[in-house]
Structure formats: C-alpha cells, structure tokens
Design an enzyme around this catalytic site. Structure first.
Site, PDB file in Angstrom:
ATOM      1  NE  ARG A  70      -3.592  -0.121   2.564  1.00 12.80           N
ATOM      2  CZ  ARG A  70      -4.832  -0.217   2.094  1.00 12.80           C
ATOM      3  NH1 ARG A  70      -5.250  -1.380   1.594  1.00 12.80           N
ATOM      4  NH2 ARG A  70      -5.651   0.802   2.114  1.00 12.80           N
ATOM      5  CB  CYS A  77      -7.605  14.414   2.888  1.00 17.91           C
ATOM      6  SG  CYS A  77      -9.129  13.583   2.402  1.00 17.91           S
ATOM      7  CB  CYS A  81     -13.459  11.606   8.412  1.00 15.33           C
ATOM      8  SG  CYS A  81     -14.147  11.547   6.758  1.00 15.33           S
ATOM      9  CB  THR A 153      -8.390   3.477  -0.680  1.00 16.33           C
ATOM     10  OG1 THR A 153      -8.236   2.061  -0.655  1.00 16.33           O
ATOM     11  CG2 THR A 153      -9.450   3.881   0.318  1.00 16.33           C
ATOM     12  CB  SER A 177     -13.938   6.227   1.925  1.00 19.74           C
ATOM     13  OG  SER A 177     -12.721   5.519   1.892  1.00 19.74           O
ATOM     14  CB  CYS A 311      -2.439 -10.671  13.118  1.00 21.25           C
ATOM     15  SG  CYS A 311      -3.095  -9.150  13.831  1.00 21.25           S
ATOM     16  CB  CYS A 314      -1.145  -9.591   8.099  1.00 19.67           C
ATOM     17  SG  CYS A 314      -0.724  -7.926   7.556  1.00 19.67           S
ATOM     18  CG  LEU A 317       5.302  -5.293   3.549  1.00 21.62           C
ATOM     19  CD1 LEU A 317       6.556  -5.501   2.714  1.00 21.62           C
ATOM     20  CD2 LEU A 317       5.635  -5.351   5.040  1.00 21.62           C
ATOM     21  CG  ASP A 597     -43.541  35.175   1.829  1.00 24.87           C
ATOM     22  OD1 ASP A 597     -44.199  34.184   2.151  1.00 24.87           O
ATOM     23  OD2 ASP A 597     -43.378  35.522   0.635  1.00 24.87           O
TER      24      ASP A 597
END
Length: 635
Positions: A70, A77, A81, A153, A177, A311, A314, A317, A597
C-alpha cells in the site's frame, strides 16, 4: 496467445506434466527432442521463478509472505473525518520530505521484482496527488515483473472527473469510502459537503471496466450503524462489495470502545432481515469475511480488525508518503526507505533494510485497548482503507457584533465542524464555533488564509443565546395582525385593499407561521450559513409580538407619529463546546423574513427589517454577555 507472466509458470508446469503423464519423455525415438524441450521448459520455469516468488526479505519470522504493498501518495485530503483526523490537526511533511514520482516508481519496482503482486494507492486522498495518472501508467508497466493489480482507495469527492483516465492507464480496483447514505450525516462525519459527488463517482466506477468496486463503511455506534441494512441493499442490483469496518483507534481520534460495533453484532442484524444469507468464499489473505444474499449481484463483508483480527494471514506492507515503511498499521515502528534511497543505496541494500523491518513484524497487534495511540501516526498519515482527511481547510469568517456598536467589538466566529470528542453521538456534543476577543485573528494563518481554530481542549458547557430583531410595518398590516379573523359568513368586498387583506389571510396566521419558520431557521442554520456545522439544540423559544410606539414629529410641533412593528425574540440553548449566537440570529432573521412574505400584499413597499442583534449569551470561555437597555437604545 500471450499469457501474463504471473500465469506463465503454471501453464508451463502443466504442459510439462502432461508430457510426462503421456509418456512422451520415455519414448526412445522422441527422447532427444523431448529432452531438449524439457530443458527449455525447465529453464523458463527457473527464469520465471526467479522473478515471481516472494523474496526472502518479504517473509517474516512467522512465514507470512508479503505480496501486497500500500503506497500513500499524499498526506493531504479534501475532507476532514473526525475518526481519521486529530482535532488539533496534523503537521504536514514539507514537500521535500515526500517521495517524488520517480522514487515511488523505483521502490514499487523493487517490491514487485521481490514478489509483490498487488499495489494499492492511498493517501490522504490520492487523487489530490499531482501526476497520479502518470504514476498509475508507470506502475502498469510492472506487469512484466508479475504485478497483477493496481488498486486505489478514494473518498470519491473529485474522482468522477479523473476515473476514466485512471482506468485507461491501468487502474483495476477501486475502494470508495462512504460512511453514510444520508447527505446530512455525511456533512457531520466529513465536515464538508460533497455527498452527491461521491455517489456520482460510484456510478462512474460501476459503469467502467474496473475489475472490482468496493465501498468501505466505518461503522460507529449511534452514528451510522442504523444504515447497515441500507448499504446491504445496494448489493442487490449492483456487482459491488460493501465492507463494514470496525471503528479503529489511532492517534488523536479519541477512540472509544463504546462506539465500536462488533462485526458479529452487525451480521446478526443482517441475518434478522435476511435469514438466507450465505458465507462467500474469501480471497487469499483478504481482510474481509464476505457474505452474500441469494439473488443479489454483489456481496458484503466485515473487516473486524478489533474484535477478530486477521494478523495470521496478513500480507501487507505500507509505504508512507514520506517514504517510511510500516509493517503493521497499529505498530509505531517505522524505517525510512526515502533516506536510504537518497543516500544512494543499491537495490540489495534497500532490500536488506526492508528485510529488517519485515523480520521485526510481530505475530499480532496489541489488543484493542492496548494499541499505541501515542507514538503511532494518525490514520491520515499512514494511508488506510477509509476516508482520509486534510489537516487545514478553508473556512469562512463571520462576525457578530456584541456590546456597544460604537466600541466596534467584533468577535470572529470560526465555522468549525464536528469534533472528535469521545462518547459522541449523532448530532450531539458537536464542537463547532469558537469565539475570541483577541486582537489577533486566530482563524487567519500567517499567509492571510482562513485556518481552523482548535476547540478540542474546551470544556462542554450549557450554552444559551438570545437574539432579537424588528420589522416595521404599516397600520393596515398591524390591524390585520391584531384583529380577529373574519368568519366564513363575513361580507366580501371587491376593492383592492380588501382583496389584499383577503390574500394575506389566506396564507394563515402571520405570527404563528413566522414562529414556526423561526424555529426551523435555528435548526437549519448550518444549511444556510455555508460552512457552519450543525448543532444539537436542546431548546428553541421564539416569540413574536406586535407593538406600537409614539414619537413626536418635532420639538416645535405637538404632532405624534405612531410606529407599528413586530418584535421577534429567539432564545436557543445547547450543550457543547461552542455558543449558539448565530443560531439565535438566524432564527430571528428567518422569522422576520417570513412576516415580510406574509404581509407583502398589504405592506410590501413600506416594510423595513432592522435592529437584529444578540442581547444575551451565557456559557463558554469568553464569559457571559447581557446587552443593557442603554446599549439597546443606542443600537
């Protein structure tokens, strides 16, 4: 037919096996030819095996082979979030500390030649990175060394414009996402608008030639967990995978175990609606446990990093935007490949550095309550599978006049967003706007640009504000409001004034309608003030009163003029870290506009709106405020 390098070895092995099974290699008359063929095939297999198997430096002490890389392209960004970004913001790496495009490709090439078959681009928000299309195109050339897929992503905010070109350049997999299907909640979570843009990106993705489209949903109790079934329904007619991700602890996001919804609980909710749900086969090393509903085109799954970690399988990296290698998302340990690269390290030296990191990878990460959220990076600086956010966002500056206007006491209101305070519930305890009486504008940076004010350290207290305003009307309008409505048997008149009065009365009770509008205005303040975030208001009390006042025309004459007006007063309360003055001001403004109004048919040209002001505020660091009668008269 040309086979991909990744499939060639299997194809040749199969062919050789067929030759042996058929006995061709044992026939004396074919032995010289077959022996030559066998040698060539075996040599080809050795050549391919020299490229595709995972290098020893990518195998840890628990024999886990790491063939998935990755790469974070940026720390920036275009969203913010709360579960990703610390409330105090982050310090961005200087541009010179970030990997260049060439360095990214060189390291990616080294990893692929060492056995990596899957690369995913993350951020921050990867589409912000300049030259992302060229990066994907260059990565696509690594297929010759065994790369099978290039994923990304994205939060999808600006993706629909770029996606066709990215797919053309080699992008094969997309994870989008999207934590809510409600635009209002989207703005709560991300502190920005753009829900429609994300859905547009999703539609573009589904109509493209992408191999896989997935939606990542971070599930947080009492915020969006009620939408799980709605997300599942998205898989009915679209070949899409929805993955529900458990809320994970990272530096600065003030993770609370009470806000995490275990995947097992979500599955039970889905099974209560769809009793025929079936377990779907998972890809090797996949983080999600997948399920399908018979008749549905897509599937859904759970990434249970907290309640049921994966894990043992997994294979990931991570390479951060500033060139650090991380072997575990929840491990603060990092080693700089950027520094080695810029010092002129050879490929073998780089592999040795990578190998030392991989060897140090633990068998599993700590328990959910023991994960290091002190020295580890915030989520945004790692590059993970959910919406990732930028640390400094442009905001508007609104000024509310408090106190005597002659003293020109202007208080800046920084329009902030939902804070990441623990035990947060939807629309509750939102940390929104901060006041400062400093002579320095704390919401302006050294370059004069809008900058976010941190309210994370402020205490939640009860906040109350009262505002008032007045609309000046004609006597006819005043009489219309203060007299009883006619019965159905009342005689009808055809003169213009009577028609205008009838038109006004057809709209209903002026003050009642204006009161309701003022209440709605307070609740919708964030929709009317561009970057103002929503608050949970505990009380909105609005009153409208028709009044008259007499003034003497001049000191030499005894003529008295009667002024007719309607006074609107709004008191708003909440529990939070910032005040509600702007909600009270908006409430009054909307109420008075509604009166205008309603009465415009009989007094449209003569009416004036004015004297809108804050009369009282309580709670908060800046102290209480009460407008005196003298000040009110001056205003």
């Amino acid at each position: 037919m040309t086979l991909p390098a990744s499939n060639l070895s299997t194809h040749l092995r199969t062919k050789l096996r067929h030759l042996t099974i058929r006995g061709i290699a044992t026939q004396p008359e074919l032995r010289p030819h077959v022996s030559s063929l066998q040698l060539r095939v075996q040599a080809k297999i050795r050549d391919i095996d020299a490229v595709t198997p995972v290098n020893k430096h990518l195998i840890d002490t628990f024999n886990r082979q790491h063939n998935y890389l990755r790469i974070s392209l940026t720390e920036r960004c275009n969203l913010r979030c709360f579960y990703c970004m610390p409330s105090e913001g982050i310090e961005l790496s200087p541009d010179g500390k970030l990997l260049t495009n060439e360095e990214i490709i060189r390291l990616a090439t080294l990893f692929v030649k060492s056995g990596v078959t899957k690369i995913r681009l993350t951020g921050g928000e990867p589409t912000i990175r300049k030259g992302i299309a060229e990066i994907i195109s260059d990565l696509n050339t690594l297929q010759q060394y065994g790369l099978k897929s290039i994923g990304m992503t994205s939060n999808g905010l600006a993706l629909h414009r770029h996606l066709p070109q990215l797919v053309k350049n080699g992008l094969t997999h997309l994870n989008l996402s999207l934590d809510t299907l409600d635009p209002f909640k989207f703005e709560l979570i991300t502190r920005r608008r753009g829900h429609d843009a994300v859905l547009k990106a999703l539609n573009v993705a589904l109509s493209s030639s992408l191999t896989s489209v997935k939606i990542n949903v971070v599930v947080i109790k009492d915020l969006n967990d009620s939408e799980v079934l709605d997300f599942v329904e998205m898989t009915k007619n679209e070949n899409i995978s929805v993955r529900f991700i458990e809320f994970m602890p990272f530096t600065g996001n003030k993770w609370d175990k009470k806000k995490m919804v275990p995947s097992s609980e979500l599955l039970q909710r889905i099974q209560a609606r769809h009793s025929n749900v079936e377990r779907a086969p998972d890809e090797l090393n996949d983080t999600a446990r997948s399920w399908t509903i018979p008749g549905y085109k897509g599937n859904f799954g759970f990434i249970s990093s907290m309640s049921d970690h994966f894990c043992s399988s997994c294979n990931r990296l991570r390479l951060t935007a500033d060139g650090q290698i991380k072997v575990c998302l929840f491990d603060a340990t990092e080693v700089s490949l950027r520094d080695k690269l810029r010092m002129g390290a050879s490929e073998e030296e780089l592999l040795e550095t990578i190998g030392r990191s991989v060897t140090g990878k633990k068998e599993k990460h700590a328990g959910m309550e023991d994960i290091d959220v002190v020295t580890n990076r915030p989520m945004i600086l790692i590059g993970v599978c959910i919406a990732l956010l930028y640390h400094s966002v442009c905001i508007l500056n609104v000024f509310v006049q408090l106190g005597n206007p002659r003293k020109r006491s202007l208080y800046p209101i920084s329009l902030l967003a939902l804070s990441s305070s623990s035990s947060m519930s939807i629309l509750g305890r939102a940390d929104l706007r901060a006041y400062s009486s400093s002579s320095t504008l704390t919401h302006i940076d050294e370059h004069g640009r809008a900058s976010m004010v941190d309210v994370g350290n402020k205490q939640s207290t009860k906040r109350t504000a009262t505002a008032s305003g007045r609309i000046y009307i004609t006597k006819l309008a005043y009489d219309l409001i203060t007299t009883s409505y006619p019965t159905e048997d009342s005689p009808r008149d055809s003169n213009p004034e009577a028609k205008a009065i009838a038109k006004v009365r057809r709209k209903g009770d002026v003050l009642t309608v204006a009161q309701l509008a003022a209440i709605m205005g307070a609740k919708q303040t964030s929709s009317l003030i561009p970057l103002c975030h929503p608050l949970t208001l505990s009380k909105i009390d609005v009153a409208l009163k028709a009044e008259t006042s007499a003034t003497t025309a001049s000191s030499r004459e005894s003529t008295t003029e009667i002024t007719y007006s309607i006074l609107c007063t709004s008191t708003v309360s909440c529990e939070g870290k910032t005040g509600v003055e702007i909600e009270a001001l908006t409430s009054v403004s909307i109420g008075l506009l509604t009166v205008w109004d309603m009465l415009k048919a009989v007094a449209g040209k003569e009416m004036k709106i004015g004297d809108i002001m804050v009369n009282h505020k309580a709670g908060g660091r800046s102290g209480d405020f009460n407008r005196t009668n003298d000040v009110a008269d001056d205003a």
